[in-house]
Design an enzyme around this catalytic site. Structure first.
Site, PDB file in Angstrom:
ATOM      1  N   VAL A   9       5.510   7.369  41.335  1.00 33.52           N
ATOM      2  CA  VAL A   9       4.262   6.943  40.622  1.00 33.52           C
ATOM      3  C   VAL A   9       4.709   7.379  39.284  1.00 33.52           C
ATOM      4  O   VAL A   9       4.619   8.203  38.924  1.00 33.52           O
ATOM      5  CB  VAL A   9       3.326   7.851  41.110  1.00 33.52           C
ATOM      6  N   PRO A  10       4.992   6.183  38.355  1.00 32.64           N
ATOM      7  CA  PRO A  10       5.278   6.220  36.997  1.00 32.64           C
ATOM      8  C   PRO A  10       4.218   6.810  35.990  1.00 32.64           C
ATOM      9  O   PRO A  10       3.895   5.726  35.292  1.00 32.64           O
ATOM     10  CB  PRO A  10       5.799   4.776  36.890  1.00 32.64           C
ATOM     11  N   CYS A  11       3.773   7.893  36.187  1.00 37.04           N
ATOM     12  CA  CYS A  11       2.806   8.296  35.244  1.00 37.04           C
ATOM     13  C   CYS A  11       3.402   8.427  33.765  1.00 37.04           C
ATOM     14  O   CYS A  11       2.597   8.517  33.105  1.00 37.04           O
ATOM     15  CB  CYS A  11       2.301   9.759  35.762  1.00 37.04           C
ATOM     16  N   HIS A  12       4.667   8.383  33.726  1.00 42.03           N
ATOM     17  CA  HIS A  12       5.333   8.386  32.254  1.00 42.03           C
ATOM     18  C   HIS A  12       4.823   6.999  31.486  1.00 42.03           C
ATOM     19  O   HIS A  12       4.952   6.997  30.433  1.00 42.03           O
ATOM     20  CB  HIS A  12       6.637   8.686  32.387  1.00 42.03           C
ATOM     21  N   ARG A  13       4.133   6.092  32.162  1.00 39.22           N
ATOM     22  CA  ARG A  13       4.047   4.923  31.663  1.00 39.22           C
ATOM     23  C   ARG A  13       2.594   4.523  31.119  1.00 39.22           C
ATOM     24  O   ARG A  13       2.020   3.956  30.749  1.00 39.22           O
ATOM     25  CB  ARG A  13       4.091   3.471  32.654  1.00 39.22           C
TER      26      ARG A  13
END
Length: 175
Positions: free
Chosen positions: A137-141
């Site tokens: 889950v690419p929350c860094h994006r």
């Protein structure tokens, strides 16, 4: 009678420090990033206190290899089965984050609007902060409306590095 859950976990070095990947028989339950393998292990044990945790050199060669491929820019999406506890809203946010393309960013506001909840910006930020499966889950994006990075559970410098890494790999593919 309920039996404790069994989790298999491994910690591996990567270009961003270390990553821990942990999985149950149903899917990935944790992916964390950090600089200290012992802290990653302690965090896992604290979060899953009643589980039986088996630390191995490899959770599944497939899972570890898949995450390494992602971190090396070979694989652009991590479509791995998840076994995570979440509220319905968190699940909605996390699915929206998984739809953000590799190398792209969206603001917390844009995510909230995509969900049809334009005033839920803080709730989107809280869902990002509670994400137990970094990278999948690419929350860094997700960034702030002013372009600032905002927070990142695994460190703002790591978020900056992940975004730069993805942008560089997008440029390489476009060349």
């Amino acid at each position: 009678m309920n039996h404790p859950c069994t989790i298999t976990a491994t910690i591996a070095p990567c270009r961003f420090g270390y990553f821990l990947v942990a999985a149950t028989a149903h899917g990935v339950c944790a992916v964390t990033l950090g600089d200290d393998p012992d802290m990653l292990q302690d965090d896992l044990e604290r979060r899953f206190g009643t589980a039986i945790i088996r630390h191995t050199g490899h959770v599944s060669n497939n899972l570890t290899d898949t995450i390494h491929s992602y971190l090396n820019g070979v694989q652009k999406r991590l479509d791995l089965p998840l076994d995570v506890m979440a509220t319905p809203f968190q699940r909605l946010v996390w699915e929206a984050l998984r739809a953000i393309p590799y190398g792209a960013t969206q603001t917390y506001q844009e995510v909230a609007q995509r969900l049809g909840r334009p005033y839920a910006v803080r709730a989107v930020a809280r869902a990002c902060a509670s994400n137990p499966v970094a990278l999948i889950v690419p929350c860094h994006r997700v960034v702030r409306a002013d372009g600032a990075l905002g927070g990142y559970r695994w460190g703002i410098e790591r978020k900056r590095a992940l975004l730069a890494h993805e942008a560089a790999h997008i440029q390489l593919c476009a060349s």
